[in-house]
Scaffold this active site. Structure first.
Site, PDB file in Angstrom:
ATOM      1  N   GLN A   1       0.857  -1.184   0.000  1.00 44.57           N
ATOM      2  CA  GLN A   1       0.000   0.000   0.000  1.00 44.57           C
ATOM      3  C   GLN A   1       0.891   1.231   0.000  1.00 44.57           C
ATOM      4  O   GLN A   1       1.751   1.386   0.869  1.00 44.57           O
ATOM      5  CB  GLN A   1      -0.920  -0.008   1.223  1.00 44.57           C
TER       6      GLN A   1
ATOM      7  N   TYR B   1       1.524   5.274   0.113  1.00 45.55           N
ATOM      8  CA  TYR B   1       1.200   6.684   0.281  1.00 45.55           C
ATOM      9  C   TYR B   1       2.198   7.444  -0.574  1.00 45.55           C
ATOM     10  O   TYR B   1       3.411   7.376  -0.332  1.00 45.55           O
ATOM     11  CB  TYR B   1       1.314   7.104   1.745  1.00 45.55           C
TER      12      TYR B   1
ATOM     13  N   THR C   1      -3.322   4.707  -1.941  1.00 46.33           N
ATOM     14  CA  THR C   1      -4.384   5.279  -1.108  1.00 46.33           C
ATOM     15  C   THR C   1      -4.512   6.767  -1.408  1.00 46.33           C
ATOM     16  O   THR C   1      -3.522   7.496  -1.401  1.00 46.33           O
ATOM     17  CB  THR C   1      -4.083   5.060   0.385  1.00 46.33           C
TER      18      THR C   1
ATOM     19  N   HIS D   1     -11.881   4.694   4.732  1.00 45.71           N
ATOM     20  CA  HIS D   1     -10.788   4.452   5.679  1.00 45.71           C
ATOM     21  C   HIS D   1     -11.321   3.927   7.018  1.00 45.71           C
ATOM     22  O   HIS D   1     -10.762   4.205   8.076  1.00 45.71           O
ATOM     23  CB  HIS D   1      -9.982   5.738   5.899  1.00 45.71           C
TER      24      HIS D   1
ATOM     25  N   GLY E   1     -16.117  -1.535   7.831  1.00 47.91           N
ATOM     26  CA  GLY E   1     -17.213  -2.133   8.582  1.00 47.91           C
ATOM     27  C   GLY E   1     -17.369  -3.627   8.408  1.00 47.91           C
ATOM     28  O   GLY E   1     -18.257  -4.224   9.015  1.00 47.91           O
TER      29      GLY E   1
END
Length: 401
Positions: A153, A155, A181, A296, A329
């Site tokens: 991932q 950034y 991201t 996020h 979630g």
């Protein structure tokens, strides 16, 4: 009265696990159970960092509420005893439609950290995305799971040389995909973290220190293993010390950056953090092979759109050109079935596996994955769907309330 010999077959006691970790995990029948047990295993400040959301935690609550509104609708005459939960992710086989999401500071949850997560993902046959803000290096994670489907991932940093170094190391270590991201222009404010002094630089309060004192085992493991740091950056560098600083990250990501990343990386590019149909279309137009609908986990913009609710419209817009995943979630096999039924190729799981990590390290992450897969398989049995591809919109409905 019944005779003893008649009752004896029904009174067999369950063998007790000798290992304390196995006993703890044996009592966990759901992610909810793992969450309750995990909360007791780590200091309060660590728990708040993992569990909490930004600002008023409204987005976080809405994420979960959306899954609670899901109605699963079985096919009465399609029952199946042994469903196949396998699928393909980025064109390669996966044992289940699950990706372990990137998480920062993972070794705070358990000293084994990202190594344990990667090894558990390898064992389970699902991808794992290592965070730019990992506490274990790109190379060390590859060594911990040499046969795993390791993703990185990314950034994007203002200093592109830093990001190019990440890409080079990930490529050298055989990483499969890059996950860019795009929802972190600035870091969302977690009020609990601020109160706990969980900031850059750390400003530990008396309450935080008291919480540490109440967990000597956790403290001992952290102090007697490798130093806690942002391990994907060179040790002692500015990024290694202050990598999460807003000023160091790129704060104006555009579709052209996706195209640039495609030109620099040999494999698939996944774009995470999209929260509208329009942005999803723009990301795919720029070259994204897959996208993740994500707010996020409620940790960035509070009151952000709920990814599950966006899913059908985004799948209709780009699903024929790119794989669509969803997160924020997800905490049960039923949630995963709902996501797949609404069009997702798979679901990203974050907090749920961190709870397992807190309870039992690598075994805890494996236990979390086993729970999710068992729940998914059971849901498919009762839905009457023999394969993942058979779960469709006729099986899932989002109730109004």
């Amino acid at each position: 009265m019944p005779r003893w010999r008649d009752l004896e077959p029904f009174l067999k006691t369950r063998p007790m696990a000798r290992n304390a970790t196995e006993r703890r995990l044996g009592r966990c029948l759901s992610v909810d159970d793992l969450e309750r047990m995990a909360r007791r295993r780590v200091p309060g400040a660590v728990w708040d960092y993992v569990y909490g959301g930004s600002d008023g935690e409204i987005a976080m609550a809405r994420n979960r509420a959306a899954f609670d509104r899901v109605e699963l609708r079985p096919t009465a005459f399609g029952q199946v005893a042994s469903p196949d939960v396998s699928t393909t992710i980025l064109g390669r086989p996966a044992t289940a439609p699950i990706v372990l999401a990137p998480t920062g500071y993972t070794r705070l949850s358990h000293h084994s950290g990202e190594r344990a997560v990667a090894a558990a993902a390898e064992r389970a046959g699902v991808p794992y995305a290592l965070s730019t803000y990992a506490t274990t290096s790109i190379t060390d994670v590859a060594r911990a799971a040499p046969g795993g489907r390791n993703w990185f991932q990314l950034y994007l940093m203002k200093d592109r040389a830093v990001s190019l170094a990440h890409l080079a190391e990930a490529s050298e270590q055989g990483y499969e995909a890059i996950m860019l991201t795009v929802d972190t222009t600035v870091t969302g404010l977690k009020r609990k973290d601020k109160r706990n002094g969980f900031a850059i630089p750390p400003q530990l309060t008396a309450r935080t220190l008291a919480g540490l004192a109440g967990h000597p085992g956790w403290v001992g493991n952290i102090l007697t293993t490798e130093p806690l740091r942002f391990a994907t950056f060179p040790e002692g560098s500015t990024y290694g010390r202050w990598g999460m600083s807003n000023e160091l990250r790129e704060q104006a990501i555009r579709p052209a950056d996706i195209s640039w990343l495609k030109s620099q990386w040999r494999g698939p590019v996944v774009v995470k953090g999209l929260q509208s149909v329009g942005d999803s279309v723009r990301a795919v137009d720029a070259g994204a092979d897959a996208i993740v609908l994500s707010n996020h986990g409620g940790r960035q913009l509070d009151r952000a759109p709920v990814p599950l609710e966006l899913l059908p419209a985004v799948v209709e817009a780009v699903g024929d050109r790119a794989e669509v995943y969803v997160d924020s979630g997800v905490r049960s096999g039923g949630d995963i079935a709902a996501a797949v039924g609404l069009g997702a190729r798979g679901a990203l799981v974050g907090r749920a596996y961190l709870y397992g990590l807190m309870v039992g390290g690598q075994r805890g992450v494996s236990a979390t994955l086993d729970l999710l897969v068992d729940e998914l398989r059971r849901a498919m049995c009762l839905l009457g769907t023999p394969t993942i591809a058979d779960i469709g919109t006729e099986h899932v409905r989002l109730r109004a309330s």
